[in-house]
Design an enzyme around this catalytic site. Structure first.
Site, PDB file in Angstrom:
ATOM      1  N   LYS A  20       0.843  -1.197   0.000  1.00 15.40           N
ATOM      2  CA  LYS A  20       0.000   0.000   0.000  1.00 15.40           C
ATOM      3  C   LYS A  20       0.886   1.258   0.000  1.00 15.40           C
ATOM      4  O   LYS A  20       2.104   1.170   0.228  1.00 15.40           O
ATOM      5  CB  LYS A  20      -0.926  -0.058   1.217  1.00 15.40           C
ATOM      6  CG  LYS A  20      -1.932  -1.230   1.157  1.00 15.40           C
ATOM      7  CD  LYS A  20      -2.782  -1.297   2.421  1.00 15.40           C
ATOM      8  CE  LYS A  20      -3.823  -2.398   2.348  1.00 15.40           C
ATOM      9  NZ  LYS A  20      -4.673  -2.441   3.578  1.00 15.40           N
ATOM     10  N   TYR A  60     -12.196  -2.830  -3.395  1.00 13.19           N
ATOM     11  CA  TYR A  60     -12.746  -2.925  -2.030  1.00 13.19           C
ATOM     12  C   TYR A  60     -14.274  -2.875  -2.017  1.00 13.19           C
ATOM     13  O   TYR A  60     -14.863  -2.462  -1.009  1.00 13.19           O
ATOM     14  CB  TYR A  60     -12.172  -1.800  -1.162  1.00 13.19           C
ATOM     15  CG  TYR A  60     -10.759  -2.054  -0.658  1.00 13.19           C
ATOM     16  CD1 TYR A  60     -10.449  -3.191   0.098  1.00 13.19           C
ATOM     17  CD2 TYR A  60      -9.732  -1.150  -0.919  1.00 13.19           C
ATOM     18  CE1 TYR A  60      -9.153  -3.423   0.571  1.00 13.19           C
ATOM     19  CE2 TYR A  60      -8.434  -1.381  -0.447  1.00 13.19           C
ATOM     20  CZ  TYR A  60      -8.160  -2.518   0.300  1.00 13.19           C
ATOM     21  OH  TYR A  60      -6.883  -2.739   0.775  1.00 13.19           O
ATOM     22  N   ASN A 123      -1.745  -0.198   7.403  1.00  8.02           N
ATOM     23  CA  ASN A 123      -1.247  -1.566   7.632  1.00  8.02           C
ATOM     24  C   ASN A 123      -0.425  -2.135   6.470  1.00  8.02           C
ATOM     25  O   ASN A 123      -0.222  -3.334   6.374  1.00  8.02           O
ATOM     26  CB  ASN A 123      -2.368  -2.491   8.089  1.00  8.02           C
ATOM     27  CG  ASN A 123      -3.459  -2.665   7.067  1.00  8.02           C
ATOM     28  OD1 ASN A 123      -3.362  -2.136   5.960  1.00  8.02           O
ATOM     29  ND2 ASN A 123      -4.493  -3.407   7.416  1.00  8.02           N
ATOM     30  N   HIS A 126      -1.690  -5.536   1.389  1.00 11.44           N
ATOM     31  CA  HIS A 126      -2.951  -6.244   1.140  1.00 11.44           C
ATOM     32  C   HIS A 126      -2.671  -7.660   0.662  1.00 11.44           C
ATOM     33  O   HIS A 126      -1.689  -7.879  -0.061  1.00 11.44           O
ATOM     34  CB  HIS A 126      -3.761  -5.520   0.051  1.00 11.44           C
ATOM     35  CG  HIS A 126      -4.888  -6.367  -0.502  1.00 11.44           C
ATOM     36  ND1 HIS A 126      -6.110  -6.460   0.125  1.00 11.44           N
ATOM     37  CD2 HIS A 126      -4.949  -7.186  -1.581  1.00 11.44           C
ATOM     38  CE1 HIS A 126      -6.883  -7.301  -0.561  1.00 11.44           C
ATOM     39  NE2 HIS A 126      -6.205  -7.758  -1.603  1.00 11.44           N
TER      40      HIS A 126
END
Ligand code: UDP
Ligand code: MG
Length: 160
Positions: A20, A60, A123, A126
């Site tokens: 990301k 998403y 985070n 993915h």
């Protein structure tokens, strides 16, 4: 002969892994690629890419309606990402284990998120959550011509 026949019947899956924008900005691209490479999976696609809002929303789409959805789309489109396709027996579940829990504070040490991140909204990586989504997401992020079929020299040393 028989073991080879049985091995050839094993399901080879594909997963879509993406560094990301925070992972790219933090200089973690090599580190993240390395985790999957060292494990022994096969890289079949790789590119640095600035994605559109439309593509992020399609990727998403199952999360549309969640309170964090608009922020998630802003995050994913905030800078370039590194798109990867990886292949192997059990690659989808194994990659999720290597990545760790969605909340990096809950992710086990030794996992990518457990070692390198501190918040769900940042985070850094993915990974597809099922073989079906692996195929769907690779189709979404890559053209056919961007994917390579090849035989890694180490194959006989990874699987008997
Ligand atoms: N996310 C977030 N807040 C949440 C849940 C998820 O910002 O409360 C973001 C986070 O970047 C996460 C992504 O949305 O990685 C997709 O959520 P999912 O539940 O699919 O987690 P993942 O499969 O990435 O672990
Ligand atoms: Mg998910």
């Amino acid at each position: 002969f028989l073991p080879h026949l049985i091995a050839s019947l094993e399901q080879v899956d594909q997963t879509y892994i993406m560094v990301k924008p925070d992972g790219v900005q933090r200089g973690l691209v090599g580190e993240i690629i390395s985790r999957f490479e060292k494990k022994g999976f096969k890289l079949t696609g790789l590119k640095l890419f600035q994605c559109s809002k439309e593509l992020a929303e399609e990727h998403y789409k199952d999360l549309k309606g969640k309170s964090f959805f608009p922020k998630l789309i802003d995050y994913i489109t905030s800078g370039p990402v590194v798109c990867m396709a990886w292949e192997g027996v059990g690659v989808v579940a194994s990659a999720r284990k290597l990545i760790g829990a969605t909340d990096p504070l809950q992710a086990e040490p030794g996992t990518i998120r457990g070692d390198l991140a501190v918040q769900t909204g940042r985070n850094i990586v993915h990974g597809s959550d099922s073989p079906e989504n692996g195929k769907r997401e690779i189709g979404l992020w890559f053209n056919e011509a961007e994917l390579c079929q090849w035989n890694p020299a180490q194959a006989p040393w990874l699987r008997e």
